[in-house]
Design an enzyme around this catalytic site. Sequence first.
Site, PDB file in Angstrom:
ATOM      1  N   GLU A 191       1.027  -1.240  -0.082  1.00  0.00           N
ATOM      2  CA  GLU A 191      -0.102   0.100   0.079  1.00  0.00           C
ATOM      3  C   GLU A 191       0.860   1.285   0.135  1.00  0.00           C
ATOM      4  O   GLU A 191       1.534   1.369   0.848  1.00  0.00           O
ATOM      5  CB  GLU A 191      -0.730   0.092   1.207  1.00  0.00           C
ATOM      6  CG  GLU A 191      -1.937   0.879   0.946  1.00  0.00           C
ATOM      7  CD  GLU A 191      -2.802   1.123   2.139  1.00  0.00           C
ATOM      8  OE1 GLU A 191      -3.518   2.288   2.456  1.00  0.00           O
ATOM      9  OE2 GLU A 191      -2.498   0.312   3.306  1.00  0.00           O
ATOM     10  N   ASP A 199       8.976   6.030  -7.845  1.00  0.00           N
ATOM     11  CA  ASP A 199       7.618   6.465  -7.643  1.00  0.00           C
ATOM     12  C   ASP A 199       7.579   7.794  -8.195  1.00  0.00           C
ATOM     13  O   ASP A 199       8.507   8.277  -8.368  1.00  0.00           O
ATOM     14  CB  ASP A 199       7.182   6.584  -6.164  1.00  0.00           C
ATOM     15  CG  ASP A 199       5.471   6.721  -6.015  1.00  0.00           C
ATOM     16  OD1 ASP A 199       4.940   5.708  -6.181  1.00  0.00           O
ATOM     17  OD2 ASP A 199       5.034   7.836  -5.777  1.00  0.00           O
ATOM     18  N   GLY A 236       1.297   5.728 -20.474  1.00  0.00           N
ATOM     19  CA  GLY A 236       0.530   6.471 -19.181  1.00  0.00           C
ATOM     20  C   GLY A 236       0.099   7.814 -20.156  1.00  0.00           C
ATOM     21  O   GLY A 236      -0.512   7.977 -20.680  1.00  0.00           O
ATOM     22  N   TYR A 237       0.453   8.863 -19.164  1.00  0.00           N
ATOM     23  CA  TYR A 237       0.225  10.341 -19.674  1.00  0.00           C
ATOM     24  C   TYR A 237       1.082  10.838 -20.734  1.00  0.00           C
ATOM     25  O   TYR A 237       0.977  12.100 -20.936  1.00  0.00           O
ATOM     26  CB  TYR A 237       0.292  11.201 -18.412  1.00  0.00           C
ATOM     27  CG  TYR A 237      -0.671  10.774 -17.357  1.00  0.00           C
ATOM     28  CD1 TYR A 237      -2.059  10.902 -17.503  1.00  0.00           C
ATOM     29  CD2 TYR A 237      -0.328  10.110 -16.174  1.00  0.00           C
ATOM     30  CE1 TYR A 237      -3.062  10.459 -16.428  1.00  0.00           C
ATOM     31  CE2 TYR A 237      -1.129   9.655 -15.098  1.00  0.00           C
ATOM     32  CZ  TYR A 237      -2.559   9.781 -15.213  1.00  0.00           C
ATOM     33  OH  TYR A 237      -3.488   9.670 -14.349  1.00  0.00           O
ATOM     34  N   LYS A 270      13.589  10.665 -25.184  1.00  0.00           N
ATOM     35  CA  LYS A 270      12.711  10.750 -23.959  1.00  0.00           C
ATOM     36  C   LYS A 270      13.643  10.289 -22.638  1.00  0.00           C
ATOM     37  O   LYS A 270      13.678  11.077 -21.518  1.00  0.00           O
ATOM     38  CB  LYS A 270      11.390   9.852 -23.696  1.00  0.00           C
ATOM     39  CG  LYS A 270      10.457  10.069 -22.648  1.00  0.00           C
ATOM     40  CD  LYS A 270       9.649   9.378 -22.271  1.00  0.00           C
ATOM     41  CE  LYS A 270       8.983   9.292 -20.835  1.00  0.00           C
ATOM     42  NZ  LYS A 270       7.925   8.279 -20.617  1.00  0.00           N
ATOM     43  N   HIS A 288      12.354  12.869 -16.229  1.00  0.00           N
ATOM     44  CA  HIS A 288      12.293  12.484 -14.887  1.00  0.00           C
ATOM     45  C   HIS A 288      13.105  11.364 -14.501  1.00  0.00           C
ATOM     46  O   HIS A 288      13.923  11.192 -13.823  1.00  0.00           O
ATOM     47  CB  HIS A 288      10.850  12.531 -14.429  1.00  0.00           C
ATOM     48  CG  HIS A 288       9.902  11.861 -15.040  1.00  0.00           C
ATOM     49  ND1 HIS A 288       9.783  11.532 -16.392  1.00  0.00           N
ATOM     50  CD2 HIS A 288       8.911  10.964 -14.352  1.00  0.00           C
ATOM     51  CE1 HIS A 288       8.844  10.615 -16.460  1.00  0.00           C
ATOM     52  NE2 HIS A 288       8.171  10.411 -15.035  1.00  0.00           N
TER      53      HIS A 288
END
Length: 208
Positions: free
Chosen positions: A41, A76, A160-161, A182, A187
């Site tokens: 989690e 993350d 993803g985005y 890329k 990032h």
Amino acid sequence: MRRIVFATGNKGKMREIKEIMSGFDIEIVSMREAGVEVDVEEDGTTFMENSFIKARAVADKCRQAGYTDDIVLADDSGLVVDALGGEPGIYSARYLGEDTPYSIKNAKLIERMEGVPEDERSARFVCAIACVLPDGRELGAEETYEGAIGYEEKGANGFGYDPIFYLPDRGVYSAELDPDEKNRISHRGKALVKMKEILARELGDSGN
Ligand code: ITT
């Protein structure tokens, strides 16, 4: 031989991680390939906290499985949209539901940006890389990839985005970039290179 176990279950991330780290002279395996998959989690409040939650959980699993020499890394990451108060941010994977297709998530973000003028559409991807060394030492590196939310989905690369992430300086969307390009500016690419340098210093060798 020493290896890196990467604590991610995201295939798009893992593909990029392997591309970016192909120049590093160390074996990289995903947690699935290492047989130490965990589903933790992510209840931290920052990218870095969540990254360490994943890295520590997989490091514990590695040690239990007898892999005492593995270096564990986690990523993350997420998309931070300024005009939306930083959303979806650390909730990027969970935005509108974990299993919702990105075509729907991307369309929703474009819809929420309707009427937002050009100069207020800034956004960035953030990537926090956490590392747990075999002796328990912990290291972190964070980088961003700056751009803006576009008006449509464009490009077939990335994941993803990427199709809605517009790069004003280049006049293209992130999903239109070659993977190598890329990885050079993203990032994730920058945070992994930074982590490589930190690791080389910590381990007292060239890192190669
Ligand atoms: P793991 O936790 O197993 O690594 P995840 O997909 O749940 O996988 P995150 O919690 O870090 O990972 O969520 C990151 C989300 O942010 C990811 O699912 C994408 O939606 C988005 N994202 C991150 N980096 C991206 C990139 O380079 N291009 C496009 N979208 C990206």
